[in-house]
Enzyme design. Structure first.
Site, PDB file in Angstrom:
ATOM      1  N   GLU A 246       0.777  -3.368  -1.231  1.00 54.58           N
ATOM      2  CA  GLU A 246       0.044  -2.235  -0.802  1.00 54.58           C
ATOM      3  C   GLU A 246      -0.780  -1.524  -1.603  1.00 54.58           C
ATOM      4  O   GLU A 246      -0.528  -0.777  -2.532  1.00 54.58           O
ATOM      5  CB  GLU A 246       1.024  -1.182   0.090  1.00 54.58           C
ATOM      6  CG  GLU A 246       0.466  -0.312   0.798  1.00 54.58           C
ATOM      7  CD  GLU A 246      -0.307  -0.861   2.112  1.00 54.58           C
ATOM      8  OE1 GLU A 246      -1.535  -0.332   2.184  1.00 54.58           O
ATOM      9  OE2 GLU A 246       0.365  -1.640   2.918  1.00 54.58           O
ATOM     10  N   CYS A 280      -4.382   6.697  -0.471  1.00 60.39           N
ATOM     11  CA  CYS A 280      -4.866   5.430  -0.639  1.00 60.39           C
ATOM     12  C   CYS A 280      -6.006   5.218   0.614  1.00 60.39           C
ATOM     13  O   CYS A 280      -6.843   4.508   0.544  1.00 60.39           O
ATOM     14  CB  CYS A 280      -4.247   4.208  -0.670  1.00 60.39           C
ATOM     15  SG  CYS A 280      -2.803   4.204   0.625  1.00 60.39           S
TER      16      CYS A 280
END
Length: 489
Positions: A246, A280
């Protein structure tokens, strides 16, 4: 006094490696110190997890869930302490760290639903037998945690891994060791058996020792694209190991044809500057229509951004933005802004580091319209690049001009525009009239391109925590009425 910061095989022990420290980025104070786990201790943790695996995986899912649910209850009882620990170590305002603990508390129930829905048992009748689909845990998995959500994001790997029957070796970010330690203490209090969850604290050497060990069956990573790509190369040629990555994004947010300017600006600010830009999914690129209305949105955005409150995590009133994770990170963001200005970008709101020894920066906006050779980088902080456009197809083409593909969004009053954007944009999260930092734990979370390796987390974490086993079963055997050609009985 020796700090016992490693949790291995059910016992706390001091590290045998080098001393490292955690610094409160808002106050420039050392708040934690300890010795890193040595390579020997990392191996000890992995072997403890291996030894604990048969018993843990052999328990019923109800038994495993009972411990996870107790952990959730302990989070509720200790939420204020954990939230303030997070605030000290990350610099995030307390109002925000409280929401992180809340997300951790909800993860068990969501993971339980996902376990049954994504990896439950399926039974089908067939002639003379039954066909089953069941799932089994992988074994020993390593979990690498990031610093921006030091509780919630590793929790999103650890909880589904444990529910599925895996045992875990957890390596948190070296920037947030105190949050990890406090979290694992709650797991210990919840009754997690020895060896089922192990904590190895340390810097790069500790992480390398864990990822390189032949006894791990999988690795779940949340962090930078550079580190994720290194791990992917390291696991090359090892199809026997499950790897879930991720990573970040150079995320686009497009604005066109909006009647409510303030609502649009609020969504932009929430997309770009929440958590001091350290999510993110944060918007890094803002595509705004070169029109009278687009200019009105941009002018209002500049005004609101200049008035964003940046302050200490315990300040009253609470700030929207706290400190970044470190003074070094804050300085690097200012450097990134200056590099863009050197390339020809125009400053609309100048980012400033208010104290070179602390992690505070004010949010920045730069207009990069027409600037050539822009780096396709994730500037992990409160820096927003503006692109003015006249043609939506050209804007979408430029939005897709990135190696990443995590989150994207459009702010518009026309559903047809959103449907067109959705069809053509390349990202794993696509939102309409909502911040692109908004994602539900009840949905998959992940991106394409350099943002991940097609192992979406959150609700789909169950998928990489277990593997499917297909069975055809009959409780007795008999010869068929018609034999295959060439057989005689």
């Amino acid at each position: 006094m020796t700090n016992s910061i490693q949790f291995i095989d059910g016992c706390w022990e001091a590290g045998e490696g080098q001393l490292f420290k955690s610094i409160d980025p808002a106050r420039n104070e050392v708040i934690w110190s300890g010795e890193a786990a040595s390579e020997t201790q990392v191996e000890k943790a992995i072997l403890a997890a291996r030894a604990a695996f048969p018993d843990w995986s052999g328990r019923s899912v109800e038994e495993r869930l009972a411990i996870c649910q107790k952990f959730s209850e302990l989070l509720e009882e200790n939420k204020e302490h954990l939230a303030r620990t997070m605030a000290k170590e990350t610099g995030k305002p307390v109002w925000e760290t409280r929401t992180e603990v809340g997300a951790m508390m909800g993860k068990v129930a969501i993971s339980e639903r996902a376990y049954h829905e994504r990896t439950g048992t399926v039974e089908n009748d067939m002639p003379g037998a039954k066909a089953f689909i069941r799932h089994k845990p992988h074994g020993v998995v390593a979990v690498y945690g990031p610093y921006n959500f030091p509780g919630h994001l590793p929790n999103g790997h650890i909880v589904p891994a444990l529910i599925a029957g895996n045992t875990v070796v957890f390596k948190p970010s070296e920037l947030t060791p105190m949050v990890a330690q406090e979290t694992v203490k709650l797991w210990e209090k919840a009754g997690i058996p020895a060896g089922v969850l192990n904590l190895v604290q340390g810097e790069v050497d500790t992480g390398k020792a864990l990822s390189a060990h032949p006894q791990i069956d999988g690795l779940y990573f949340t962090g930078s694209s550079n580190t994720g790509h290194l791990l992917h190369k390291q696991f090359g040629g090892r199809p026997d190991k499950i790897l879930a990555l991720e990573m970040g994004g150079n995320n686009p947010l497009l604005v066109t044809n909006v009647a409510d300017v303030d609502a649009a600006v609020h969504n932009i600010v929430q997309s770009a500057f929440i958590t001091s830009g350290q999510r993110c999914t944060c918007a890094r690129r803002l595509f705004i229509e070169d029109s009278e209305q687009g200019r009105a949105v941009l002018e209002r955005l500049i005004e609101v951004t200049e008035n964003i409150l940046v302050d200490d995590y315990e300040a009253d009133p609470q700030p929207f933005m706290g400190a970044m994770i470190s003074a070094k990170a804050a300085g690097e963001m200012v450097d990134a802004q200056n590099e863009l200005l050197h390339k020809g970008a125009k400053s609309l709101v100048r980012m400033k580091q208010t104290d070179s020894k602390k992690g505070f920066v004010t949010p920045g906006i730069v207009d990069v319209t027409g600037v050539e050779d822009l780096p396709d980088e994730e500037h992990f902080g409160p820096l927003l690049k503006v692109y003015r456009f006249k043609d939506i197809d050209a804007a979408i083409k430029e939005a897709n001009n990135t190696r990443y593909g995590l989150s994207a969004g459009v702010l518009c009053d026309d559903e047809q525009t959103y449907r067109y954007f959705f069809k053509h944009i390349r990202a794993g999260i696509v939102n309409w009239n909502k911040p692109i930092t908004g994602a539900s734990s009840a949905a998959p979370f992940g991106g394409i391109g350099a943002s991940g390796n097609h192992r979406a987390s959150a609700y789909y974490a169950a998928d990489y925590c277990a593997y499917p086993v297909a069975s055809v079963e009959a409780d007795s055997m008999s010869l068929p009425e018609s034999l295959a050609p060439g057989l005689k009985f």
